[in-house]
Design a protein around this motif. Structure first.
Motif, short mmCIF file in Angstrom:
data_model
loop_
_atom_site.label_atom_id
_atom_site.label_comp_id
_atom_site.label_asym_id
_atom_site.label_seq_id
_atom_site.Cartn_x
_atom_site.Cartn_y
_atom_site.Cartn_z
N CYS A 138 0.83 -1.21 0.00
CA CYS A 138 0.00 0.00 0.00
C CYS A 138 0.86 1.26 0.00
O CYS A 138 0.51 2.26 -0.63
N ASN A 139 1.99 1.21 0.70
CA ASN A 139 2.89 2.37 0.70
C ASN A 139 3.42 2.64 -0.71
O ASN A 139 3.56 3.79 -1.12
N LEU A 140 3.71 1.58 -1.44
CA LEU A 140 4.15 1.75 -2.83
C LEU A 140 3.02 2.37 -3.66
O LEU A 140 3.25 3.30 -4.44
N LEU A 141 1.80 1.89 -3.49
CA LEU A 141 0.66 2.44 -4.21
C LEU A 141 0.42 3.91 -3.84
O LEU A 141 0.07 4.73 -4.69
N TYR A 150 0.97 14.72 -8.40
CA TYR A 150 1.96 15.78 -8.57
C TYR A 150 2.16 16.10 -10.06
O TYR A 150 2.32 17.25 -10.45
N GLN A 151 2.12 15.07 -10.88
CA GLN A 151 2.30 15.23 -12.32
C GLN A 151 0.97 15.54 -13.03
O GLN A 151 0.91 15.57 -14.25
N GLU A 152 -0.08 15.73 -12.23
CA GLU A 152 -1.42 16.07 -12.73
C GLU A 152 -1.98 15.01 -13.68
O GLU A 152 -2.67 15.31 -14.64
N ARG A 153 -1.66 13.75 -13.37
CA ARG A 153 -2.23 12.62 -14.10
C ARG A 153 -3.42 12.10 -13.29
O ARG A 153 -3.49 12.30 -12.08
N PRO A 154 -4.35 11.41 -13.94
CA PRO A 154 -5.51 10.87 -13.21
C PRO A 154 -5.07 9.82 -12.18
O PRO A 154 -4.13 9.07 -12.42
N LEU A 155 -5.79 9.77 -11.09
CA LEU A 155 -5.54 8.76 -10.06
C LEU A 155 -6.32 7.50 -10.41
O LEU A 155 -7.39 7.57 -11.01
N ARG A 156 -5.77 6.36 -10.03
CA ARG A 156 -6.47 5.10 -10.26
C ARG A 156 -7.75 5.11 -9.42
O ARG A 156 -7.83 5.80 -8.40
N PRO A 157 -8.75 4.35 -9.83
CA PRO A 157 -10.00 4.30 -9.05
C PRO A 157 -9.76 3.77 -7.64
O PRO A 157 -8.87 2.96 -7.40
N ASP A 158 -10.58 4.24 -6.72
CA ASP A 158 -10.54 3.76 -5.34
C ASP A 158 -11.33 2.45 -5.27
O ASP A 158 -12.54 2.44 -5.47
N THR A 159 -10.65 1.36 -5.00
CA THR A 159 -11.30 0.05 -5.00
C THR A 159 -11.30 -0.63 -3.62
O THR A 159 -11.70 -1.78 -3.50
N TYR A 160 -10.87 0.07 -2.59
CA TYR A 160 -10.73 -0.55 -1.27
C TYR A 160 -12.04 -1.18 -0.79
O TYR A 160 -12.09 -2.35 -0.44
#
Length: 168
Positions: A138-141, A150-160
């Protein structure tokens, strides 16, 4: 996200270990990153970290008691805390880190403490979280998500909680 989930065997184990050693930080994962100020836009990084905190439900996950007095995992958005920000001298860093070295209360409290610490030379990022909800993967994710923000790219969906729905 409004559902309550029973704790897994491992979560119960971590919970019990914390109860038997209430001031222990043995189950707290920490990582600490140092960026030279000349290599990073501090406000942009701060915004990226807080964007990630608001995006992923992990940061609002708490353990509480249900109506039957069983421990359960649930999402509580009121428990989400933005990253702390400190603007200090390098000589004060050890004191801030010592202040941050604490256990988590375990009931109705976020299992995350993210801090940005700016000194005259560096920006430090301190991520403290409890192993009961977050592990090394999770720390890697988290690092990947902060980089994307930071690079203003989309975040992956929240699947928790989608995962929890399938598991339970």
């Amino acid at each position: 996200k409004k559902k309550e989930y029973p704790l897994t065997f491992e979560m119960k184990r971590f919970f019990d270990l914390q109860l038997f050693r209430p001031k222990s930080t043995m189950s707290v994962n920490s990582f600490f990153v140092r960026f030279p100020l000349k290599t990073i836009d501090v406000e942009r990084f701060r915004k990226a970290v807080n964007t990630v905190i608001r995006h992923f439900s992990d940061f609002g996950t708490v353990i509480t008691f249900n109506e039957d007095c069983d421990l359960v995992l649930k999402y509580d958005p009121s428990k989400i805390r933005e990253a702390s920000y400190y603007d200090i001298r390098e000589s004060e860093l050890a004191g801030v880190l010592q202040e941050k070295d604490r256990c988590f209360k375990m009931i109705d409290e976020s299992f995350f403490d993210l801090s940005l610490i700016r000194t005259e030379t560096y920006l430090y990022f301190l991520n403290r979280n409890h192993h009961i909800v977050f592990d090394g993967t999770c720390n890697l994710l988290l690092s990947e998500a902060i980089t994307a923000a930071y690079q203003e790219r989309p975040l992956r969906p929240d699947t928790y909680f989608l995962y929890l729905d399938r598991y339970w």
